[in-house]
Scaffold this motif. Structure first.
Motif: not given
Length: 356
Positions: A119-124
């Motif tokens: 998920a994008l939030g975690k990658l960021s």
């Protein structure tokens, strides 16, 4: 809840030192994780009746998930041992926690993630904390195999839940539940991916019972996503599928620990569909005001399923662990919600849209 240092929370290592492996003061790496709220539900009586249902909201840890509990231990121990770099395979939350705690410790973090499955939030988070993020063209289990091989041959410390210090830190969630309630719940529901959390909570409950802090033990209720349910099926899943990416794992590292928690407690490990997960996800946000990531909602989806099947009874006390914050996965939140209405900047038309 205990407090140290003139009433300030000191992080789980300092707060639960007598229950954790010894770590030198100078090596302790903390972002003051733990002490997350146990929120009693107030608007789900139509589903659960006279059952007391509480949410252990781990999304309020420093990096937004329960992984911080284990990571403070794993990174502190690695630092004590003189390691200068850590590595993990991750579906997202582990990478965020590893990167943050490595930054805090002045260490290098390497993260292997499945390409297109985080998920994008975690990658960021992992990127912002300075980790070297490598997207592997394969699934989580393949990434973990590579991490194991690297740590066998190079001076990099693995901080996945195979690392026993991760489990030691994560067990403190059970301590907090008991201290907030004054006793253990009747049932404890958790999502199951790599299975470290159900293993850790059960360890924590048993330690508190052995010490006489509590007199009862809960039944441990673990829930996997149907498309990623190796423990339920009894064999690894080569190509797991679920929108709940945090539990999209086909061969859990703590498989045996999860089975022990289930069997010793008289509990269950079962599966819920993606549709049931999303329904629970929306229910928590829209009726209780608690925003968790989809995988977290597998615990509530499991509780709803068990209530329908007549397993749960009035008077039971149930805790559902919500493993991560909803902002970890904004894409799924948008997909699961109605789109905002577009209206002209005219009072009358806005009032019509509002039904006034």
């Amino acid at each position: 809840m205990r407090l140290t240092r003139k009433g300030l929370w000191g992080g789980i290592i300092r707060e639960y030192r007598e229950y954790l492996p010894e770590i030198e003061d100078g090596a302790i790496t903390t972002l003051l994780e733990g002490n997350t709220p146990l929120i009693e539900t107030v608007n789900l009586k139509d589903i659960f009746g006279d059952i007391r249902l509480l949410l252990k909201y781990e999304g309020l840890n420093p990096t937004g998930s329960f992984k911080d509990r284990g990571m403070t231990m794993a990174v502190s121990k690695a630092r004590e041992e003189g390691s200068r770099a850590i590595i993990c395979a991750s579906t997202g939350n582990t990478s965020a926690a590893a990167a943050a705690y490595a930054a805090r410790a002045g260490m290098k973090a390497y993260v292997l993630i499945p390409d297109g499955a985080v998920a994008l939030g975690k990658l960021s988070q992992a990127i912002m904390h300075g980790a070297l993020v490598l997207q592997v063209k394969g699934n989580f289990d393949e990434a973990l195999s590579l991490v194991k091989e690297i740590t066998r041959n190079y001076p990099v410390k693995m901080v996945n839940s195979i690392n026993p210090f991760r489990i030691e830190g994560q067990k403190t969630g059970a301590f907090e539940v008991c201290e907030h309630l004054g006793h253990a719940p009747t049932y404890h529901f958790l999502p199951v991916g790599n299975a470290g959390n159900i293993t850790a909570y059960w360890k924590g409950y048993k330690e508190y019972e052995k010490k006489g802090v509590i007199s009862n033990l809960p039944k441990m209720m673990g829930f996997q996503a149907e498309g990623s349910a190796p423990i339920v099926l009894g064999h690894p899943v080569a190509d797991p599928h679920t929108l709940a990416t945090a539990i999209k794992i086909g061969n859990p590292a703590s498989w045996q620990g999860a089975l022990a928690a289930r069997d010793e407690s008289g509990g269950v490990i079962d599966a819920v569909s993606d549709e049931e997960i999303i329904e629970a996800y929306k229910l928590l946000a829209s009726r209780e005001g608690v925003f968790c990531e989809p995988a977290s909602a597998a615990s509530l989806a499991g509780a709803v399923k068990m209530k329908k099947e007549g397993v749960l009874n009035d008077g039971d006390t149930i805790v559902c662990t919500l493993t991560g914050h909803g902002l970890k996965d904004p894409d799924n939140a948008i997909k699961a919600s109605p789109k905002p209405l577009k209206v002209p900047a005219e009072l009358k038309k806005i009032l019509v849209a509002m039904g006034l």
